[in-house]
Design a protein around this motif. Structure first.
Motif, mmCIF file in Angstrom:
data_model
loop_
_atom_site.group_PDB
_atom_site.id
_atom_site.type_symbol
_atom_site.label_atom_id
_atom_site.label_comp_id
_atom_site.label_asym_id
_atom_site.label_seq_id
_atom_site.Cartn_x
_atom_site.Cartn_y
_atom_site.Cartn_z
ATOM 1 N N GLY A 159 0.917 -1.219 -0.095
ATOM 2 C CA GLY A 159 -0.025 -0.125 -0.190
ATOM 3 C C GLY A 159 0.661 1.313 0.203
ATOM 4 O O GLY A 159 2.052 1.165 -0.520
ATOM 5 N N GLU A 160 0.367 2.322 0.494
ATOM 6 C CA GLU A 160 0.934 3.806 0.390
ATOM 7 C C GLU A 160 2.062 3.666 1.465
ATOM 8 O O GLU A 160 1.924 3.758 2.640
ATOM 9 N N GLY A 161 3.483 3.573 0.986
ATOM 10 C CA GLY A 161 4.487 3.772 1.915
ATOM 11 C C GLY A 161 5.006 2.367 2.647
ATOM 12 O O GLY A 161 6.055 2.395 3.391
ATOM 13 N N SER A 163 5.004 -2.326 1.833
ATOM 14 C CA SER A 163 5.017 -3.342 0.992
ATOM 15 C C SER A 163 5.216 -4.626 1.449
ATOM 16 O O SER A 163 5.748 -4.833 2.691
#
Lengths: 384, 384
Positions: A159-161, A163
């Motif tokens: 996701g955002e920022g 992994s």
């Protein structure tokens, strides 16, 4: 990609000389933190390799700081001396990795059962692997765990920022509990061990556990998930579980696609079952039917062999209500002859079998392979 | 020999044109009395062919006056019309056999699943078979039930003045419940139906039910035992049971020896099990392990695959107490490396695997075959 896609991890893959071929055979994955939370799922075979017994013990602490993986020997059925070899492996890794202790180092092995590992090569190899650790080492680690795999397998999601990355090996002895696979997943998400465990078990249950290439369950299966917390982000639980699921499904599909000697990947979907357990039992019975696997190899839509497999199960169904489709052609309706079998196009590698039990609303998907002369050849000369 | 070894029986085998090859495909066995007692054991597959459903019904009366058997088509998964075909077969036989009624005529079919039988050829064939009935017809009947069998199988045993004869067919889909086999046993002993049933069940339990060539259970398995009483002798129960057991064991061994594509016959003996059920479960797990079957084909004494198979069972054992011998060389001792595997001589067709569970005093023998490229070839082109 691979196990170094997530921040906080370094990895290496080298040729330690365990394999006579001189190919890479030793991988090291290190979690540099700040956290070391971990979860693991292991073979359900009651004959467990020494590294499985060791790593299960390590995981009880909920932390794994590093993983040593070797191909070229399973260290299974090697008795107390084999277990001492695994212990020595973890001790050596702790010695060359400052700040690590053996009790937090998992070990995984794959290769022939019943042979001791050449520790005179493995232990110096660990020292060299430690010196080769890199934030870009994931690919090399994935290469070093291959046995009869023709390609290395890696996947990533997140996701955002943050992994989740992973690597897998496995080409034969592929059947649940889990399948002959070694898998290491890493994440830089900040997730505690119990949540890692929940996400990993949920994912393996419907991915690696439903890969049934040849019905043979390994002594060495190991799937590990290590979290470094290096992203500083704690994702929503559902989002994290989805990422782990995605990486596991991706790797599982790659395992089937590279199974020993296979020419077809068979997706078996059982629908309208009375329970998910029924759906899985029926799916496995189809996946393991040698005659059907031969027919699929011959591009023969021999649905009678699907029915004879279903008939061996205890699942809820009435024989005269069963329907079977092969590549979407319903060749069997109400337990008897359905659409024209000549309409089935089986030229492509992926073959889809749908078995409708007409007994409920549950379903499951099992992946299998065909049975080929190449599988026989590869496995009739493996240890000699 | 065969089904006409016992007095009171006539038989015939002809080419009715069911097989496109023109080979014999229709057999008739008639019990001319004075008695018509009978017993039968059928597949435990829940998907049962029409002739199995019919013959199970016939057997409830405890009498069978004749058996019609065809190769060239299994009449399985053919719906209500397939059942009507079986019914019409029995009616036709009753019509051409004076003094017989359809309700006492068993029917057995073998061949491809999911295709209707060519009744326009089968029904006239019954008339021709009836005309060809002979006291020496047993051999021809045995020839007419062959499918992929390369040889026909017959056996005989008995005592003073009475005998038990039999014929069998089966080469693929060979696995318990029973195995893809049709077997007709006849005796001129004067034995009532309940005693026949007891003798037949006791014999099949440790013979046909322990043949596991390829793990695939058929929809058509049928084993019948017919008694004419023509000898006028009622043997001691134990003596009679021994004769039935002997004929079944002989035929079962012949089935394994002629299994599709096989190059090895594998005798798996599980010893020192906590229960007979445990011994059978472990034996089957070994018999069905594709990797081991490939190794045996390659004359590779890969005992690790035996242990990994045992590990998938629920039988009572401790992994570090397991012992395995291949052709009498104990290659695995206490779950680890035993005698030198190079001492194992695997050049001959028969291979003996002994698995010592060290958990009790029960044992069982399962027969299996290796897995070969020829098996794959034969079964990848069967219906196309």
């Amino acid at each position: 990609m691979s196990v170094t896609a997530a921040k906080g991890f370094t990895a290496a893959g080298i040729a330690a000389g365990i394999k006579e071929s001189g190919n890479p055979d030793l991988a090291l994955v290190v979690n540099n933190g700040p956290r070391r939370a971990a979860a693991g799922v292991f073979t359900s075979n009651r004959v467990k390799a020494a590294p499985v017994l060791w790593s299960e013990q390590v995981l009880t602490g909920g932390e794994v700081s590093a993983v040593v993986l070797n191909s070229g020997g399973a260290n299974a059925c090697t008795g107390p001396l084999g277990f001492q070899d695994t212990h020595a492996t973890a001790e050596k890794a702790a010695e060359v990795l400052p700040g690590h202790s053996a009790g937090e180092i998992a070990v995984a092995s794959t290769g022939l059962i019943g042979l001791r590992l050449p520790m005179d090569k493995l232990l110096p190899g660990i020292e060299r692997a430690a010196a080769a650790l890199s934030e870009h080492g994931g690919e090399k680690a994935a290469l070093a765990i291959k046995t009869t795999d023709t390609v290395h397998k890696t996947a990533v999601a997140g996701g955002e920022g943050w992994s989740v990355g992973g690597m897998a090996k496995g080409a034969g002895m592929l059947a649940p509990g889990l399948a002959t696979m070694l898998v290491v997943l890493t994440t830089d998400a900040d997730v505690e061990a119990p949540a890692l465990d929940g996400a990993l078990r949920a994912a393996t249950r419907t991915t690696f556990d439903r890969v049934d290439s040849d019905g043979c369950m390994s002594t060495n299966d190991t799937v590990l998930l290590l979290a470094s917390g290096a992203s500083g982000i704690t994702p929503e639980r559902a989002e994290f579980e989805q990422a782990v699921q995605s990486v596991c499904a991706d790797l599982a599909r790659q395992l089937i696609g590279d199974a020993e000697g296979a020419s077809k990947d068979i997706r078996i979907e059982v629908i309208n079952a009375a329970s998910e357990d029924d759906a899985v039992e029926v799916g496995r019975s189809i996946a393991r039917n040698n005659l059907l696997k031969c027919a699929i190899h011959g591009e023969d839509p021999n649905w009678g062999r699907v029915l004879s497999a279903i008939g061996t199960t205890k699942a809820a169904f009435e024989p005269d209500r069963l329907n079977v489709a092969i590549n979407d052609v319903w060749v069997c309706k109400d337990g008897s002859v359905g659409e024209d079998r000549d309409l089935v196009d089986m030229r492509y590698r992926e073959v889809r079998i749908t078995a409708d039990l007409a007994a409920g609303s549950e379903s499951a998907v099992i992946w299998a392979n065909d049975l080929t002369a190449e599988y026989v050849h590869e496995n009739s000369a493996y240890s000699s």
